[in-house]
Each structure stands twice: as structure tokens, then as C-alpha cells.
Design an enzyme around this catalytic site. Structure first.
Site, PDB file in Angstrom:
ATOM      1  N   TYR A   9      -1.295   1.515   0.949  1.00  0.00           N
ATOM      2  CA  TYR A   9      -2.019   1.056  -0.238  1.00  0.00           C
ATOM      3  C   TYR A   9      -3.517   1.220   0.003  1.00  0.00           C
ATOM      4  O   TYR A   9      -3.972   1.338   1.137  1.00  0.00           O
ATOM      5  CB  TYR A   9      -1.679  -0.400  -0.569  1.00  0.00           C
ATOM      6  CG  TYR A   9      -2.083  -1.368   0.515  1.00  0.00           C
ATOM      7  CD1 TYR A   9      -3.319  -1.997   0.481  1.00  0.00           C
ATOM      8  CD2 TYR A   9      -1.245  -1.629   1.588  1.00  0.00           C
ATOM      9  CE1 TYR A   9      -3.710  -2.859   1.489  1.00  0.00           C
ATOM     10  CE2 TYR A   9      -1.623  -2.493   2.596  1.00  0.00           C
ATOM     11  CZ  TYR A   9      -2.857  -3.112   2.540  1.00  0.00           C
ATOM     12  OH  TYR A   9      -3.242  -3.962   3.537  1.00  0.00           O
ATOM     13  N   LYS A  53      -4.678  12.457  -7.874  1.00  0.00           N
ATOM     14  CA  LYS A  53      -4.632  13.108  -6.570  1.00  0.00           C
ATOM     15  C   LYS A  53      -6.049  13.404  -6.089  1.00  0.00           C
ATOM     16  O   LYS A  53      -6.877  13.921  -6.826  1.00  0.00           O
ATOM     17  CB  LYS A  53      -3.826  14.408  -6.655  1.00  0.00           C
ATOM     18  CG  LYS A  53      -3.770  15.182  -5.355  1.00  0.00           C
ATOM     19  CD  LYS A  53      -2.724  16.282  -5.345  1.00  0.00           C
ATOM     20  CE  LYS A  53      -3.033  17.423  -6.240  1.00  0.00           C
ATOM     21  NZ  LYS A  53      -2.197  18.617  -5.941  1.00  0.00           N
ATOM     22  N   SER A 107      -3.375   0.212   5.854  1.00  0.00           N
ATOM     23  CA  SER A 107      -3.826   0.695   4.557  1.00  0.00           C
ATOM     24  C   SER A 107      -4.675   1.949   4.734  1.00  0.00           C
ATOM     25  O   SER A 107      -4.807   2.471   5.828  1.00  0.00           O
ATOM     26  CB  SER A 107      -4.662  -0.362   3.836  1.00  0.00           C
ATOM     27  OG  SER A 107      -5.770  -0.684   4.625  1.00  0.00           O
TER      28      SER A 107
END
Length: 114
Positions: free
Chosen positions: A58, A9, A25
Site C-alpha cells: 500500500y 500506473k 509499504s
């Protein structure tokens, strides 16, 4: 049994760019990726602290040392420059392995610096 758990994270990174006219993305500074144990192509969940948006995309590797956190394509509609986001990746693992696993959590400083 396999379960999905928090792997990495980036907590409270600041959006530096929103590029609507780019294939979708999120581009992230390579220094941040290394620190958070994330890689290009990895699926991530983005949580926008400013407006409550939550979405998946992504990773594209950004220039090292740039502090770049750039939302591209449709994701650019989910945040504006200056918004604070949490970037989360998950991993599938065996239940017993998951009990001992420790996720990598990075708290970027101003300018998305380490």
C-alpha cells in the site's frame, strides 16, 4: 457484473530507497501520486523490471517534489536502489463503465520527475 481494470500506473519509476527496518509499504512522492491519480493507503502492485519480482503493498505519501520511491519493510527485499519499477493500481467497476474508462498512466523522467 464488476471487473477489475487498470486505474493508474507509474511506468518505469526508479527506486530511490529501500528501508528494511520500517513498517511495510511503498513511499511515493506526492507529486507522482497526484499525477497518477493515486492516494495514500491505496493498494498497489509493484513490478520490478530488473529482477522480475511482483508484489503488492500500500502507498504512503512521500515528500512533495522529492522524487521519492522507497520500498519499506519486507518489500525492501524485492528491489535495490536504482531498480526500475512499475507501480500499478486497479479499480473495480461495472463492465459497461469499464469499456469507456481511461486509466491514468505517468512516465516519470530521470529522478522520478514529471
Amino acid at each position: 457484473m464488476q471487473i477489475e481494470v487498470l486505474k493508474s500506473k507509474l511506468h518505469c519509476a526508479t527506486v530511490t530507497e529501500a528501508n528494511l527496518h520500517y513498517m511495510g509499504s511503498i513511499t511515493i512522492d506526492e507529486d507522482l501520486l497526484d499525477a497518477a491519480n493515486m492516494i495514500a493507503g491505496e493498494k498497489v502492485q509493484i513490478v520490478n523490471n530488473n529482477n522480475g519480482e511482483r508484489f503488492e503493498t500500500y502507498i504512503i505519501k512521500g515528500e512533495r517534489g522529492s522524487g521519492c520511491v522507497c520500498l519499506n519493510g519486507a518489500a525492501a527485499r524485492k528491489a535495490v536502489v536504482g531498480d526500475v519499477v512499475i507501480i500499478i493500481s486497479y479499480a473495480l467497476m461495472d463492465f459497461e463503465e469499464a469499456k469507456m474508462f481511461k486509466p491514468t498512466v505517468v512516465f516519470p523522467k530521470e529522478g522520478n520527475r514529471l
